[in-house]
Structure formats: C-alpha cells, structure tokens
Design an enzyme around this catalytic site. Structure first.
Site, PDB file in Angstrom:
ATOM      1  N   TYR A 107       0.840  -1.201   0.000  1.00  0.00           N
ATOM      2  CA  TYR A 107       0.000   0.000   0.000  1.00  0.00           C
ATOM      3  C   TYR A 107       0.873   1.248   0.000  1.00  0.00           C
ATOM      4  CZ  TYR A 107      -3.059   3.675   1.835  1.00  0.00           C
ATOM      5  OH  TYR A 107      -3.730   4.852   2.021  1.00  0.00           O
ATOM      6  N   CYS A 108       0.594   2.174  -0.913  1.00  0.00           N
ATOM      7  CA  CYS A 108       1.277   3.468  -0.978  1.00  0.00           C
ATOM      8  C   CYS A 108       2.788   3.241  -1.128  1.00  0.00           C
ATOM      9  CB  CYS A 108       0.921   4.303   0.241  1.00  0.00           C
ATOM     10  SG  CYS A 108       1.560   5.998   0.218  1.00  0.00           S
ATOM     11  N   LEU A 109       3.616   3.833  -0.259  1.00  0.00           N
ATOM     12  CA  LEU A 109       5.062   3.647  -0.360  1.00  0.00           C
ATOM     13  C   LEU A 109       5.447   2.191  -0.156  1.00  0.00           C
ATOM     14  CD1 LEU A 109       6.497   6.702   1.618  1.00  0.00           C
ATOM     15  CD2 LEU A 109       6.115   6.472  -0.826  1.00  0.00           C
TER      16      LEU A 109
END
Length: 569
Positions: free
Chosen positions: A300-302
């Site tokens: 998720y995300c980074l």
C-alpha cells in the site's frame, strides 16, 4: 582544502540551510523564486496577455456591479464553502462572487503565458490558489454569514468555545495534551484490534500473523507491506472496515508488517535496509511459518513502491516465491506524482536533507504539513472555521485518528527515496540498483492487481495506471471512488462506493488511461470482494490451519497483536 576544513565549511552550510528550512517549513525559497522569475519575465513581454487580463478585470467589475443590483446570477461552479442559505443574501453573495472572480482571474494570470515551463506554471497556479483561498471571505468571522448567525444566536459563546479549542490544539502541538481529555480511539482498544500474534521482530519491523476465522485456509498466505510514513493499521482500522479481517474471513492466512517508528539512532537506515529487513525478512518468516512455497504480496502506498523493488529484484534473480503482487494506490513511475511533485527539485531535496542532517529524521509534523497544504480548503481552512469560528468539534472517527498518528522517516532512507525515486525516477527508467545490479519493473513475473483511486492527491490514478507500461505480466486494474486512504478503506456495504475493473493480459496492446476509462463500465459497491476472488483464483485448494508462529526459534510468537512498535511515539 584539508578534509577537516571542508567538513567544517559543509557543516556550517548544513546548519544555515537547516535554519532556513525551519523558517520556511521545509520549503526551498529558490523553488518559488525560480517559478516566479520565469513567469514574471515572460509575462512582462506579453502585452496580449496583459490586455486580456485588463479586459477580464473590467468584465468582472461589471458583473459584480450588476450582481449587487440583483440583475445577474454568478456563473461559477458550485462551491461548498458558499453553499448555505446565508451566502445567497446580500452582501455575502457579493463577497463570495468577488472572491471566486479574483481566484479565477489570478489563475488565468499565471496560466497560459507563452514561454513559461509547465512545471513553473503549475507551481505558480498552485501557490496563487493557496494565497487566494487564504483570503476567502468564509475564513473570517466578519464576512461569514454562518459565523455571524451563530454568534448572534449564541451570544458569542461559539467564539468563546472556539478560543478554548484553539488553546487545546496549541497545547497538543507543543506536545502537552490536556490530561483530562479522553481519547475516542486507541490502538489495541478500538483500532488495530484484529486478533493475532507478533511472530517476528528485528530492528525495523514486527511481523503480525492474524488468527484464522475459517476452518480451512488457502495454502498461500498474504503478506501486506504498508507504507512507513504512517502506522500500519490503516488496513486494520475498526472491526467493520478492516481489510485484514475481511481477508481472514475469506479463508486467507494474513501477515502484516508493522514498521518501527525511527529515531535519531536510525538515521543511517537505507532503502535497501527497508527492502531486506522489511519485505524480505517478513517474506522468509511468513513462508517458514505457513510451510508454503509461495505467497501473495500486497503493498500500500510507499509500501507498494518498496514491494515493486523487492519483486523486481526477485524476478531478476529467479526467485519464484511470489504467487501474485498487488499494489494499492502505489506508484513505480514518478513523472506524474501529483501536486507534491510541484515542489520537488534538487534545491528542495537538498534543503530537506540539510534539515534532516541535524535531527536525523523527517518528523511526522513536517510531512503532515506538506500533505495538508495540498488540500488546504478541506484540511486547513474548513477545520479552522468549524473549530474556532463556529466553536464546533467534529465527531472523531477512526480514519481521522489514524491520520494523526504519524511516524518519522530516517534521514538516509528518505533522501534516497526523494532522489532516486521521485527526483531521478530511477526505478521506472532502469537505473535503480539492488545488490549492485539494476532492476526493472518488467522483471516482475507474478500477476499484478493494482488499485487507483479517483480523487488521489498523493498517487494520482493515471500515475498508478502506468504499471501497464512497465509490466510484462497480466495486470488487473481497479479504479475506485474515494481518495488515497478512503478509496482503499472501502469495505463491502460502504454506501456510495463504485469502481471499474478490467484484466489486461501480458500480450494485450496498451490502452491509455482515458481509453481504459471509457471502455469499462461503472460497478456499484466496493472492490474488496473482487480482490478476494482474484486472490483465490491464484491460490491452491484450502488446507488445514497453519500454526500461529513457530513452536520455537526466530519465528516463535512474541506477544499479542498489535505489538509494541505501533505504540512508539
């Protein structure tokens, strides 16, 4: 020059730059100066543009005069700041129309000037919008009809409560929360409550294994790699909207990384440390505990960007332990990385590095301020009006509590992330190295499930969609309603949700995002069920439940979830 003198001079420069960064909240003055100079130079030799703006100003004044006499209606898109009944009455309708006219005029002034670079034009438009929004009549008690009405009705009690709220918030910012203020949400009480065990811990992560809810499970476990910029439990918020609980209920064994909150002693942790101590150590543990040959990795995300690096290195090296890879609001190409990209150049990154040089990390407050600026109307001005002028406290909710629970980022790792990934785009362009050799996203062999969100200011969905350009494997792409966080926390039954989904085979010709959007119908509901079906189709037949951690050794259960790292402040 002797080394000791060079070190002294460099240290002096770092100290001065750090003080500049503190005074400007981490924003490099040269970034704005370069953009303004580019615009001003070209605008000064654009008489046609100047005449156009003068003519537009006269039209605006004429329209405002007619509106004051009730002879015309404003021609603007609906603005929720001015949507209440009070804003429709004189003189507040004139205030709102004048502001909207001014906002648009300033946008036109900094846009479309022949010769200005797109990067500088976008930055000028963004900053001009911020300045204009700061002066909106809704932000001041004397020109906001809703505040005036509340003050008259309550005898000024709203302003007294607002002053009290301001005092409380100022104390919290100074690190002195009021001792008698109860917390509506607490980790381990009503946040991050999915039952499980911490089954592995090193100097950077704790690995949580969640307790099963079904009689049998798929043999391939799921390993979730969350972003390290915030605490992991965005994917295990409350019991009703926990992605962890949902996946466990669908017959999957789920593991989740919980990142340590770094301090000054962790300043030298690198992106490679995050890959090895984070993704790879967690993968080894999950496979050893479950006795599986492969697992499903979700980032998720980074955390998704880090997972893409790890998966690409595994593909390059012939490591076939991934059954699938899923990227939730995660980017691998940063050429269109949203509004944060407006401020990222070498000068800005250098200033951030100088700021981190002294303290050893980037604090959560410094990062939170940058994100709030991207949505200043909703995250800065609306709360000011609500809390301090109207004297109302918004009802707390789980996502708000998580959003306030930030983490620090080690100086070295964050510098490498900014330079290698965002500034130089090394991952997408084949220059990012793991173990001394370059990797490519096209080396990812496992099928991909990618999710973009329609209103994402951090990872715009068209940027997430670029995975199609780099992947040499099957890609299932989902575009869902909501923003960077709310679009991912999208449990079944959540009202007002919709999404689009489509499979693209490795051999299918590329479609640009607009073509993809037009050719895939909208579906009501949320994408979680489709995600579970997609994972199950790439999993083996259900088997008996695995043990919770190993009986002994490195993967023996250490404590109950959510563990100790998530509690670090």
């Amino acid at each position: 020059m002797p080394d000791e003198q060079k070190t002294f001079y460099q240290t002096l420069d770092h100290m001065v730059h750090a003080k500049v960064a503190k005074a400007t909240s981490g924003l490099s003055p040269s970034v704005l100066t370069e953009a303004w100079m580019d615009w001003a130079t070209h605008f000064s030799v654009s008489p046609g543009k100047q005449m156009q703006l003068i003519e537009q100003a006269f039209r605006n004044a004429s329209a405002l005069g007619k509106a004051s006499l009730g002879d015309s209606q404003p021609d603007f898109a609906p603005d929720k700041r001015f949507s209440s009944e009070g804003w429709q009455k004189y003189p507040f309708n004139i205030f709102s129309q004048a502001h909207q006219q001014s906002w648009q005029w300033l946008q036109d002034a900094v846009s479309g000037v022949h010769g200005v670079t797109p990067e500088h034009e976008n930055l000028m438009a963004f900053v001009t919008g911020l300045m204009s929004d700061a002066a909106a009549p809704s932000n001041f008690a004397q020109t906001n009809p809703d505040v005036i009405a509340a003050t008259l009705a309550q005898g000024g009690q709203n302003l007294i409560r607002g002053a009290q709220h301001f005092s409380e918030d100022a104390a919290r910012l100074r690190g002195n929360p009021l001792p008698d203020s109860p917390q509506a949400f607490e980790v381990g009480v009503n946040l991050a409550t999915a039952p499980g065990k911490v089954v592995y811990r090193n100097d950077l992560i704790e690995l949580i294994q969640y307790s099963p809810e079904t009689e049998f499970v798929h043999p391939e476990p799921i390993l979730i790699v969350p972003a390290w910029i915030m605490k992991y439990y965005i994917l295990d918020l409350s019991s009703h909207n926990s992605l962890v609980r949902f996946l466990v209920s669908q017959g999957f064994t789920v593991f989740m990384i919980s990142w340590k909150n770094p301090d000054v002693g962790d300043r030298d942790l690198s992106m490679e440390d995050y890959r090895k101590l984070g993704v790879m150590d967690a993968m080894d543990a999950a496979l050893a505990i479950s006795h599986a040959h492969k697992l499903h990795a979700v980032g998720y995300c980074l955390g998704g960007t880090l997972l893409s690096i790890a998966a690409a290195a595994m593909g390059r090296d012939g490591d076939e332990r991934l059954a699938s890879t899923s990227f939730l609001a995660a980017q691998v190409d940063f050429t269109e990385a949203g509004q944060l990209q407006l401020f990222i150049n070498d000068s800005e990154v250098t200033l951030i590095e100088d700021m981190m040089e002294q303290q050893g990390y980037l604090s959560s407050d410094q990062m939170a301020g940058a994100f709030a600026m991207l949505r200043a109307r909703d995250l800065i001005w609306a709360p000011i009006i609500q809390n301090y002028l109207l004297g109302k406290r918004s009802e707390p909710f789980d996502l708000m509590a998580w959003n306030a629970d930030g983490t620090r980022m080690p100086a070295r790792m964050h510098s490498e992330y900014l330079r290698k990934l965002i500034l130089n785009n090394d991952l997408a362009e084949g220059r990012y190295r793991v173990d001394g050799k370059a990797i490519a996203v096209s080396d990812i062999c496992a099928p991909i499930f990618a999710v973009g969100t329609e209103d994402d200011h951090v990872a715009p969905w068209r940027s997430v969609y670029k995975l199609h350009l780099f992947a040499d494997t099957d890609v299932t792409f989902v575009l869902t309603s909501g923003g960077h966080n709310a679009g991912i926390v999208s449990e079944p039954g959540h009202r007002g949700r919709h999404f689009r989904i489509a499979d693209t085979k490795a051999t299918t010709p590329y479609r640009d995002p607009d073509e993809w959007l037009a050719s895939n119908a909208l579906e009501e509901g949320t994408w979680w069920k489709d995600f579970a079906i997609w994972l199950a189709a790439r999993s083996g037949e259900p088997i008996s439940l695995p043990q919770m951690g190993a009986k002994s050794g490195a993967y023996k259960a250490l404590c109950d979830a959510p563990g100790i790292y998530v509690m670090q402040r």
